[in-house]
Write an enzyme that holds these catalytic residues in place. Structure first.
Site, mmCIF file in Angstrom:
data_model
loop_
_atom_site.group_PDB
_atom_site.id
_atom_site.type_symbol
_atom_site.label_atom_id
_atom_site.label_comp_id
_atom_site.label_asym_id
_atom_site.label_seq_id
_atom_site.Cartn_x
_atom_site.Cartn_y
_atom_site.Cartn_z
ATOM 1 N N HIS A 63 19.277 -78.843 120.247
ATOM 2 C CA HIS A 63 19.985 -80.097 120.038
ATOM 3 C C HIS A 63 20.914 -80.422 121.204
ATOM 4 O O HIS A 63 21.149 -81.599 121.489
ATOM 5 C CB HIS A 63 20.769 -80.042 118.729
ATOM 6 N N ASP A 64 21.426 -79.411 121.857
ATOM 7 C CA ASP A 64 22.242 -79.666 123.046
ATOM 8 C C ASP A 64 21.374 -80.200 124.176
ATOM 9 O O ASP A 64 21.682 -81.233 124.785
ATOM 10 C CB ASP A 64 22.948 -78.380 123.492
ATOM 11 N N HIS A 190 10.208 -72.818 114.616
ATOM 12 C CA HIS A 190 10.361 -72.928 113.169
ATOM 13 C C HIS A 190 9.716 -71.761 112.442
ATOM 14 O O HIS A 190 9.648 -71.764 111.209
ATOM 15 C CB HIS A 190 9.779 -74.250 112.674
#
Length: 319
Positions: A63-64, A190
């Site tokens: 996400h960064d 995931h």
């Protein structure tokens, strides 16, 4: 033009165009020799107590990087000057691991004050999370600097949503200079981690490309109008082990997220990659390491841009 003049101009170009500086495997070799051991030891102790934190750190890194590059902007708390990335819908309810990065940063500062960026610490912590949970170890370039700002608005549309279809997923990766192969490979993260019922209920209840027995078992844990915050593993078989069962689950129509199952539906080259990684874990590990290195190199701040934060939660001028 003389050779001396050319060298002088090239040097000026490097000084005034610091983005041309490159990440380096030995960036801290002389300035912070204990860095890799510090990150490894703290991550190992943490994952021994709570293996879920490995997926949290890996998600934090993704996400960064997907919002304006790998610059640790996601770590910044809100201030009087800006509302940051932590407050956005993709992060507010799911981003975890900030305290762990604080712990690593404090120990690094003890040995190497004002030397190592939070962006590099997050990159190394993500690498260790993968390796310590059974995945591949890979070398990663260092030399990133930390962003001076974070923006709530900059997150919009940049982080792929669990509701995305395949064309939307491919487009979101292409916007970052990554291709459909990177999409399939990095989605393999995931194989660890969990998701809230709120994120996958529509897929389980309404999509047609879901194994009925799997859907029924999930519905028991996530009733239609209840338990929004219940967390279920993305890989039911080996929730805290980094392996290739994620891809096996896609083939068996047992993905928890709509966006994951979108990777195996259409008879495209995307499907062929899923089949490759489901049958060959070594191929997945090798390609995952390469894609992680590519992602970690997206638009880093280097040279004189940004800063080395003393505290990962705030820029230096705020204390």
């Amino acid at each position: 033009m003389t050779i001396v003049t050319c060298i002088f101009l090239a040097t000026l170009g490097l000084i005034f165009n610091p983005s041309s500086a490159q990440l380096s495997l030995d960036f801290y070799e002389n300035s912070c020799t204990p860095l890799p051991d510090i990150v490894h030891d703290i991550m190992r102790a943490t994952l021994n107590r709570n293996p879920r934190m490995g997926a949290s750190i890996l998600q934090l890194f993704f996400h960064d990087c997907f919002v304006n590059g790998c610059d640790a902007s996601i770590l910044l708390d809100d201030t009087d000057f800006f509302i940051g990335e932590k407050s956005t819908p993709p992060n507010k309810d799911s981003a975890r691991g900030f305290e762990l990065i604080d712990t690593i940063k404090s120990e690094v500062e003890r040995f190497c004050p004002e030397t190592v960026s939070c962006a590099d610490i997050l990159a190394l912590a993500a690498r260790e999370a993968v390796a310590l949970l059974g995945g591949p170890f890979f070398e990663i370039g260092l030399g990133r600097r930390d962003s001076l700002v974070a923006s709530f608005n900059s997150v919009a549309g940049q982080i792929p949503s669990p509701s995305f279809n395949l064309p939307q997923l491919i487009a979101s990766f292409e916007a970052k200079g990554l291709d459909y192969r990177d999409l399939v490979i990095l989605s393999g993260a995931h194989t660890i981690g969990r998701a809230r019922c709120l994120r996958f209920r529509n897929h389980i209840y309404n999509d047609t490309n879901v194994d009925p027995d799997f859907a029924d078992s999930v519905k028991v844990l996530c009733p239609i109008n209840d338990n929004d915050d219940e967390n279920l593993p993305l890989d039911f078989q080996t929730a805290d082990l980094f392996d290739n069962l994620y891809y096996v689950n896609l083939i068996n129509r047992r993905a928890l997220l709509h966006s994951d199952q979108e990777l195996y539906n259409y008879g495209t080259p995307v499907d062929r990659l899923v089949e490759l990684y489901a049958s060959d874990m070594d191929a997945f590990f090798g390609d995952f390491a390469d894609s992680m290195v590519r992602m970690s190199s997206m638009n880093p701040l280097t040279g004189f841009r940004g800063e080395i934060r003393r505290d990962c939660r705030r820029v230096n001028f705020l204390g």
